[in-house]
Design a protein around this motif. Structure first.
Motif, PDB file in Angstrom:
ATOM      1  N   LEU A  75     -27.943  -4.608 -26.286  1.00 10.66           N
ATOM      2  CA  LEU A  75     -28.750  -4.976 -25.166  1.00 10.66           C
ATOM      3  C   LEU A  75     -29.004  -6.488 -25.141  1.00 10.66           C
ATOM      4  O   LEU A  75     -28.749  -6.955 -24.041  1.00 10.66           O
ATOM      5  CB  LEU A  75     -30.199  -4.439 -25.730  1.00 10.66           C
ATOM      6  CG  LEU A  75     -30.412  -2.802 -25.130  1.00 10.66           C
ATOM      7  CD1 LEU A  75     -31.944  -2.358 -25.721  1.00 10.66           C
ATOM      8  CD2 LEU A  75     -30.425  -2.720 -23.849  1.00 10.66           C
ATOM      9  N   VAL A  76     -28.931  -7.152 -26.013  1.00 14.15           N
ATOM     10  CA  VAL A  76     -28.917  -8.543 -26.242  1.00 14.15           C
ATOM     11  C   VAL A  76     -27.572  -9.012 -25.582  1.00 14.15           C
ATOM     12  O   VAL A  76     -27.755 -10.079 -24.549  1.00 14.15           O
ATOM     13  CB  VAL A  76     -29.049  -9.105 -27.625  1.00 14.15           C
ATOM     14  CG1 VAL A  76     -28.877 -10.760 -27.559  1.00 14.15           C
ATOM     15  CG2 VAL A  76     -30.482  -8.758 -28.059  1.00 14.15           C
ATOM     16  N   THR A 106     -25.567  -7.560 -23.381  1.00 14.88           N
ATOM     17  CA  THR A 106     -25.802  -7.062 -22.086  1.00 14.88           C
ATOM     18  C   THR A 106     -26.676  -8.184 -21.127  1.00 14.88           C
ATOM     19  O   THR A 106     -26.111  -8.513 -20.253  1.00 14.88           O
ATOM     20  CB  THR A 106     -26.252  -5.996 -21.729  1.00 14.88           C
ATOM     21  OG1 THR A 106     -25.229  -5.029 -22.590  1.00 14.88           O
ATOM     22  CG2 THR A 106     -26.208  -5.475 -20.205  1.00 14.88           C
ATOM     23  N   SER A 107     -27.614  -8.604 -21.820  1.00  9.47           N
ATOM     24  CA  SER A 107     -28.479  -9.428 -21.177  1.00  9.47           C
ATOM     25  C   SER A 107     -27.970 -11.133 -21.028  1.00  9.47           C
ATOM     26  O   SER A 107     -28.064 -11.637 -20.144  1.00  9.47           O
ATOM     27  CB  SER A 107     -29.839  -9.491 -21.936  1.00  9.47           C
ATOM     28  OG  SER A 107     -30.706  -8.215 -21.731  1.00  9.47           O
ATOM     29  N   LEU A 113     -25.439 -11.013 -18.476  1.00  9.19           N
ATOM     30  CA  LEU A 113     -25.961 -11.236 -17.187  1.00  9.19           C
ATOM     31  C   LEU A 113     -26.591 -12.220 -16.831  1.00  9.19           C
ATOM     32  O   LEU A 113     -26.298 -12.896 -15.665  1.00  9.19           O
ATOM     33  CB  LEU A 113     -27.278 -10.003 -17.132  1.00  9.19           C
ATOM     34  CG  LEU A 113     -28.161 -10.031 -15.544  1.00  9.19           C
ATOM     35  CD1 LEU A 113     -27.039  -9.691 -14.452  1.00  9.19           C
ATOM     36  CD2 LEU A 113     -29.030  -9.135 -15.731  1.00  9.19           C
ATOM     37  N   LEU A 114     -26.980 -12.850 -17.742  1.00  6.75           N
ATOM     38  CA  LEU A 114     -27.750 -14.372 -17.566  1.00  6.75           C
ATOM     39  C   LEU A 114     -26.661 -15.352 -17.396  1.00  6.75           C
ATOM     40  O   LEU A 114     -26.722 -16.243 -16.392  1.00  6.75           O
ATOM     41  CB  LEU A 114     -28.307 -14.587 -19.055  1.00  6.75           C
ATOM     42  CG  LEU A 114     -29.370 -16.009 -18.784  1.00  6.75           C
ATOM     43  CD1 LEU A 114     -30.282 -15.856 -18.178  1.00  6.75           C
ATOM     44  CD2 LEU A 114     -29.904 -15.973 -20.216  1.00  6.75           C
ATOM     45  N   ASP A 126     -31.765 -12.160 -11.020  1.00  4.66           N
ATOM     46  CA  ASP A 126     -30.983 -11.734 -12.037  1.00  4.66           C
ATOM     47  C   ASP A 126     -31.184 -12.735 -13.336  1.00  4.66           C
ATOM     48  O   ASP A 126     -31.148 -12.046 -14.224  1.00  4.66           O
ATOM     49  CB  ASP A 126     -29.470 -11.694 -11.635  1.00  4.66           C
ATOM     50  CG  ASP A 126     -29.112 -10.540 -10.583  1.00  4.66           C
ATOM     51  OD1 ASP A 126     -30.124  -9.501 -10.447  1.00  4.66           O
ATOM     52  OD2 ASP A 126     -28.041 -10.562 -10.174  1.00  4.66           O
ATOM     53  N   LYS A 184     -34.414 -11.593 -14.524  1.00  6.06           N
ATOM     54  CA  LYS A 184     -34.570 -10.432 -15.207  1.00  6.06           C
ATOM     55  C   LYS A 184     -33.969 -10.566 -16.402  1.00  6.06           C
ATOM     56  O   LYS A 184     -34.471  -9.791 -17.459  1.00  6.06           O
ATOM     57  CB  LYS A 184     -33.633  -9.201 -14.252  1.00  6.06           C
ATOM     58  CG  LYS A 184     -33.675  -8.138 -14.622  1.00  6.06           C
ATOM     59  CD  LYS A 184     -32.937  -7.191 -13.759  1.00  6.06           C
ATOM     60  CE  LYS A 184     -32.180  -6.153 -14.233  1.00  6.06           C
ATOM     61  NZ  LYS A 184     -31.303  -5.314 -13.014  1.00  6.06           N
ATOM     62  N   ALA A 185     -32.526 -11.156 -16.683  1.00 10.95           N
ATOM     63  CA  ALA A 185     -32.075 -11.245 -18.074  1.00 10.95           C
ATOM     64  C   ALA A 185     -32.836 -12.014 -18.922  1.00 10.95           C
ATOM     65  O   ALA A 185     -32.837 -11.440 -20.132  1.00 10.95           O
ATOM     66  CB  ALA A 185     -30.671 -11.844 -17.671  1.00 10.95           C
ATOM     67  N   LYS A 193     -36.200 -12.001 -19.142  1.00 16.85           N
ATOM     68  CA  LYS A 193     -37.319 -11.426 -19.447  1.00 16.85           C
ATOM     69  C   LYS A 193     -36.777 -10.232 -20.486  1.00 16.85           C
ATOM     70  O   LYS A 193     -37.565  -9.801 -21.473  1.00 16.85           O
ATOM     71  CB  LYS A 193     -37.796 -10.561 -18.337  1.00 16.85           C
ATOM     72  CG  LYS A 193     -39.244  -9.830 -18.453  1.00 16.85           C
ATOM     73  CD  LYS A 193     -39.599  -9.198 -17.359  1.00 16.85           C
ATOM     74  CE  LYS A 193     -40.864  -8.254 -17.757  1.00 16.85           C
ATOM     75  NZ  LYS A 193     -41.212  -7.119 -16.800  1.00 16.85           N
ATOM     76  N   GLN A 194     -35.626  -9.616 -20.382  1.00 16.73           N
ATOM     77  CA  GLN A 194     -34.887  -8.594 -21.219  1.00 16.73           C
ATOM     78  C   GLN A 194     -34.849  -9.340 -22.701  1.00 16.73           C
ATOM     79  O   GLN A 194     -35.158  -8.713 -23.218  1.00 16.73           O
ATOM     80  CB  GLN A 194     -33.789  -8.181 -20.635  1.00 16.73           C
ATOM     81  CG  GLN A 194     -33.906  -7.377 -19.403  1.00 16.73           C
ATOM     82  CD  GLN A 194     -32.364  -6.853 -18.915  1.00 16.73           C
ATOM     83  OE1 GLN A 194     -31.270  -7.426 -19.166  1.00 16.73           O
ATOM     84  NE2 GLN A 194     -32.264  -5.962 -18.117  1.00 16.73           N
ATOM     85  N   LEU A 195     -34.243 -10.655 -22.417  1.00 10.99           N
ATOM     86  CA  LEU A 195     -34.181 -11.339 -23.866  1.00 10.99           C
ATOM     87  C   LEU A 195     -35.353 -11.493 -24.632  1.00 10.99           C
ATOM     88  O   LEU A 195     -35.474 -11.110 -25.828  1.00 10.99           O
ATOM     89  CB  LEU A 195     -33.222 -12.602 -23.732  1.00 10.99           C
ATOM     90  CG  LEU A 195     -31.797 -12.331 -23.256  1.00 10.99           C
ATOM     91  CD1 LEU A 195     -31.179 -13.809 -22.818  1.00 10.99           C
ATOM     92  CD2 LEU A 195     -31.039 -12.034 -24.485  1.00 10.99           C
TER      93      LEU A 195
END
Length: 77
Positions: free
Chosen positions: A13-14, A16-17, A20-21, A59, A62-63, A65-67
């Motif tokens: 997940l990290v 992937t984020s 994207l970042l 994007d 979003k990335a 925030k995911q991190l």
């Protein structure tokens, strides 16, 4: 940044984020360059470029925030 995130994160997940970042940041830079006088050609659709910049910024947010969510969870465990 190295103190916040490991160089080679184990979490998919990290990774992937981060991908994207990074890709969104490169896209944002590319789209913003299209608005510069040197890069702008008569056929440049500024409205389309503006939409692309907004999408890139979304994007990136979003990335990020995911991190934050992932690392907060991992640090609390």
């Amino acid at each position: 940044a190295s103190t916040f995130l490991p160089q080679k994160p184990k979490s998919e997940l990290v990774r992937t984020s981060l991908r994207l970042l990074t890709s969104s940041a490169y896209r944002l830079q590319s789209e913003c360059k299209k608005t510069l006088p040197v890069e702008t050609c008569p056929t440049t659709d500024i409205q389309l470029v503006t939409q692309q910049v907004i999408q890139c910024a979304y994007d990136i947010a979003k990335a990020a925030k995911q991190l934050v969510t992932i690392t907060t969870k991992e640090n609390n465990n």
